[in-house]
Structures are given as structure tokens and as C-alpha cells.
Write an enzyme that holds these catalytic residues in place. Structure first.
Site: not given
Ligand code: UGA
Length: 460
Positions: A158, A266
Site C-alpha cells: 500500500e 495484510c
Molecule cells: C505488505 C507486503 O509488504 C506486501 O508485499 C504485500 O503485497 C502486502 O502486505 C499484501 O499482502 O497485500 P503492506 O501491508 O502495504 O504490504 O505494508 P508494509 O509496507 O509491508 O508494512 C507493514 C507494516 O510493517 C507497517 O505497519 C510498517 O510500519 C511495518 N514496518 C515495516 C516496520 O515496523 N518496520 C519495518 O522495517 C518495515
């Protein structure tokens, strides 16, 4: 060659996929049962915040290449390939994925299909779903009509949905025949020609590839958050540590940002659904591993709540707490399972007066957490605050001027729940700053703990 495509389900995944397929030159019909959403899309408007999506919708709705309907029969009549993009939320009754929408769409299609076509699943589903749907479709389509099922999982993030769809890191084509592979390669011709790696797999590998990828990302975040706790207890700096780890190409720096944990629509539900599948399959190691990833994620949120209570001298009753961020991550208005809202709600339920500001997610946040107060600027969140908390790493929060904000608050106390602030600048402006994995706990407590452990180990 361009194709006539339908995209069923127009959430973050489907609306973006539909618009991007039109951008690739295909004729696309988007389907959703939500009339309000379809009306917005018909007007070329995005029903949610996703950079670049509104432009694509406007352009391709205007050109006629992209249409929207609430009637799945139109899709069945007009398209040769149907992308299933409906949601698979966590079931109300437990950890497993709720497949009601996927089943309904496939049944709806199968009942109306009168021409040969390929049904391509993109929704995140438990391994084994595609094979089951294949049988379900075969049992329903009229004789003489061929309607096979393939799985083509989606990895878009997203906030980066358009770029991730047009320039994905990889394409996974889960197929049962060379003919279906050819059809999918045709649809993605431009993307493949641009050099995107293609993995052709069976259905099960394709389904599992998606959940395994999300589980691994979740595991990285939980690993670094557990390490942040270790850093807080020992006086180490988790950001410096993540940089060291990240320089090893076998580890990589991405997804090693310590903070208040992962959320969204997700990662949390996907690790639980995968654990439920693993349990059903008797894969007990996977069940245990995934449960710990989940536990560590909740613990990361709780540690930030505890730090807030500690900074408010052990009791938040009546304390004004300004919360910066409500979305589960920046550049999104999505608040599903948002760590920021979890922490804000928790402090509110302990008696704090919480004021939340998010650049885009206030409206969605109010719908799920109406008990919190929402304000229109960071300054209003900060005004009179006993404690300020940064919980979503929007770039605009990193640009706040600590000296100016100091003039608004009652106490210069801030928790950086995302390691997004320049700690030296804030400290120089007189702030008491606590950041995850860089002194979230009281410094004297951390020093005492490490001295104790050091001498205990030294005595052995
Ligand atoms: C995630 C996956 O990254 C995508 O590849 C996948 O397609 C998607 O889910 C899905 O299944 O549809 P998304 O949910 O958009 O994407 O979010 P992310 O960017 O993965 O972040 C997820 C969470 O992890 C967020 O709350 C973010 O703040 C947290 N995060 C991320 C951390 O706390 N630390 C990090 O280093 C990275």
C-alpha cells in the site's frame, strides 16, 4: 496482444490492478458489490488514498478502456480472464482466513460463464484453495466451456501500489497447463519485457509464496523489535545495530526499522492464517515460529504503552497525550490493525486524554476508534500536552521544529515510536526523548540491568 479482462473486488489490490491493466493496454471491467465504491470509480475517483491511482483511473475511465459494474454477469460475458482480488480477512471465529468472498465470486462467475476463460486468483489464500476452486468451477460451468483456475499472487505494498503493479519485483504464475502460462505471459507482456523475473510454479507454491513472503517480512520486523528490547535493556542502539546487520547482503537493511510494530490489512492476518493452515497440516515448527512473531509484535506495542506510562510518572489518568499518526504506515489512510491506534486506544482506556493527528487517516480512524479525539494539525495535538508520541513515520513529523513544538506543550516529553526523529535536535531543544531500541526505558534502569548482568556473567 491486448486482452479483455475483469478484475473482481476493487479494494487496494483490485482497484490498483484494474487501473494498471488498463494502463498496460487491456480492456478492463472492474466489479464490486459495493455500489458507493463503484460509483466513485465510475467517476474516475479513487475510493482510498494511493499515490498515482487517481490519475490512472481518470485517464482510463475517460478513454473507455476501464469500466466498472456491480454485476458480475457482465464480467462473465465480456472477459476472457478474470482476476479475483476480493479480501480474505481474518475469520471472526479464529485465526484462519475467511474465504466467503472468494468462494462467492468464483461461484458467481462459474454460474454465468458462457465462454472459455481463465480465472486468476490474486487474493491471499491458504495453500490448497486454488485446487479446491478449480474443482468447484469445473463442477459448475456448462459442458463445452473451459474455465481453468490459475494463481498469480500479488506483492504490492500500500502506498506504492501503482509502481509495484507496473514494475513488480517478480511475477509468480501458478498454473496447471502451458496454455494458461501463455495467457498470463501475454497479459503481462510489457512487464516481462521490462525485465521482471517470472516464476512459473504449481498452484500450491504460488499460494504459499505469498503468505511466506509476508511471514518473512513480519519475522524481520519482530526480530528487530525483539532486538530493540534487548538494546533498551543493555544500552545498545538498535538503529546503529540494524545498519550493521543491513550491510550484510544475506540480511539486508529493509524491514529492520524498529518501532511500534507491524500492522495493516495484510501482515498480521496473514501470519495468523498461515499459522492456522500450518496447524491443520501438522507443520508444528511453523505454527510455533509464527505465533512468536505475532507475540513479539504485540509486545512491541505494549512496550511503547509502558514507556508512555513511565514517562507520565506511572499514571496517565488525566494526562494529555498528543499522538502523531493513526495510519498503519505513512502514505496510506489505512488504519486496519494499526499499531498507532492500538497504543492510542490503550492509553485512552487507562484514563489519558488522547488527541490524534494523522495527515490522511483521521476519518478512517474515527470510524474504528470514535472514543479518541482527532485534530487537524500536529500543533493542535501538541498544545498543552504532557506527552507527545510519534507512532506513524509520516515524513512531515520528522520535519517538525522541536523548538517551535516546545512552545506548545506543557511538558517537553516525546516518545519516538518509529525512530523517525533526529534525537540530538530534540534533546538540544530541551526535550526528554525516548525512542524504541535507543533508550525507551529509563537510562538508570538500563544501566543497572546491564551492570547486574555483566557482573553475574563475569562471576561465572
Ligand atoms: C505488505 C507486503 O509488504 C506486501 O508485499 C504485500 O503485497 C502486502 O502486505 C499484501 O499482502 O497485500 P503492506 O501491508 O502495504 O504490504 O505494508 P508494509 O509496507 O509491508 O508494512 C507493514 C507494516 O510493517 C507497517 O505497519 C510498517 O510500519 C511495518 N514496518 C515495516 C516496520 O515496523 N518496520 C519495518 O522495517 C518495515
Amino acid at each position: 496482444m491486448t486482452s479483455a479482462i475483469s478484475v473482481i473486488g476493487t479494494g487496494y489490490l483490485g482497484a490498483t490492478h484494474a487501473a494498471c491493466m488498463a494502463e498496460l493496454g487491456h480492456t478492463v471491467i472492474g466489479v464490486d458489490s459495493n455500489v458507493h465504491k463503484i460509483n466513485l470509480l465510475r467517476d474516475g475517483l479513487a475510493p482510498f488514498s494511493e499515490p498515482g491511482l487517481a490519475d490512472l483511473l481518470r485517464t482510463h475511465v475517460a478513454s473507455g478502456r476501464l469500466r466498472f459494474t456491480t454485476d458480475i454477469r457482465e464480467a462473465a460475458e465480456q472477459a476472457d480472464m478474470h482476476f479475483v482480488c476480493v479480501g480474505t480477512p481474518q475469520a471472526a471465529s479464529g485465526a484462519a482466513a475467511d474465504l466467503t468472498a472468494v468462494n462467492a465470486v468464483v461461484d458467481g462467475l462459474a454460474a454465468s460463464i458462457r465462454r472459455d476463460c481463465l480465472i486468476v486468483g490474486k487474493s491471499t489464500v491458504p495453500v490448497g484453495t486454488a485446487a479446491r476452486l478449480r474443482d468447484r468451477v469445473a463442477a459448475q460451468v456448462p459442458s463445452g466451456v473451459s474455465a481453468n483456475v490459475a494463481w498469480n499472487p500479488e506483492f504490492l505494498r500500500e502506498g506504492h501500489g501503482v509502481e509495484d503493479t507496473l514494475s513488480p519485483t517478480r511475477l509468480v504464475l501458478g498454473v496447471t497447463s502451458a496454455g494458461d502460462e501463455r495467457l498470463l505471459r501475454d497479459v503481462y507482456r510489457a512487464v516481462i519485457a521490462a525485465g521482471t523475473p517470472v516464476h512459473v510454479t504449481d498452484l500450491e507454491t504460488a499460494e504459499l509464496a505469498k503468505t511466506a513472503a509476508n511471514a518473512f517480512l513480519a519475522m524481520k520486523v519482530s526480530f528487530i523489535n525483539a532486538t530493540a528490547d534487548l538494546s533498551d535493556r543493555s544500552g545498545a542502539d538498535v538503529v546503529a545495530l540494524a545498519d550493521v546487520l543491513g550491510d550484510d547482503p544475506r540480511i539486508g537493511r529493509a524491514f529492520l526499522n524498529a518501532g511500534v510494530g507491524f500492522g495493516g490489512g495484510c501482515l498480521p492476518k496473514d501470519i495468523r492464517a498461515l499459522a492456522a493452515t500450518a496447524e491443520a497440516l501438522g507443520a508444528t515448527d511453523a505454527v510455533r515460529l509464527l505465533a512468536e512473531v505475532d507475540n513479539a509484535n504485540i509486545a512491541a506495542r505494549e512496550r511503547v504503552v509502558d514507556a508512555a506510562v513511565e514517562l507520565c510518572d506511572g499514571d496517565v489518568t488525566g494526562q494529555r497525550i498528543g499522538v502523531l499518526g493513526a495510519a498503519f504506515k505513512p502514505r496510506s489512510d489505512d488504519v486496519r490493525d494499526s499499531p498507532a491506534l492500538y497504543v492510542a486506544h490503550e492509553l485512552h482506556s487507562r484514563g489519558a486524554k488522547v488527541r490524534v493527528y494523522d495527515p490522511e487517516a483521521n476519518v478512517n480512524a474515527r470510524a474504528v476508534r470514535p472514543e479518541l479525539r482527532y485534530v487537524a494539525s500536529p500543533d493542535t495535538a501538541a498544545r498543552g500536552a504532557d506527552l507527545l508520541m510519534l507512532l506513524t513515520d509520516w515524513p512531515e513529523f520528522a520535519r517538525l521544529d522541536p523548538a517551535a513544538v516546545a512552545g506548545l506543550v506543557k511538558h517537553r516529553r516525546i516518545i519516538d515510536g518509529r525512530n523517525a526523529l533526529d534525537a540530538d535536535r530534540w534533546t538540544a531543544a530541551g526535550w526528554q526523548l525516548r525512542a524504541v531500541g535507543r533508550g525507551l526505558r529509563r537510562a538508570d534502569a538500563a544501566r543497572a540491568a546491564i551492570a547486574e548482568v555483566g557482573s553475574a556473567l563475569g562471576r561465572r
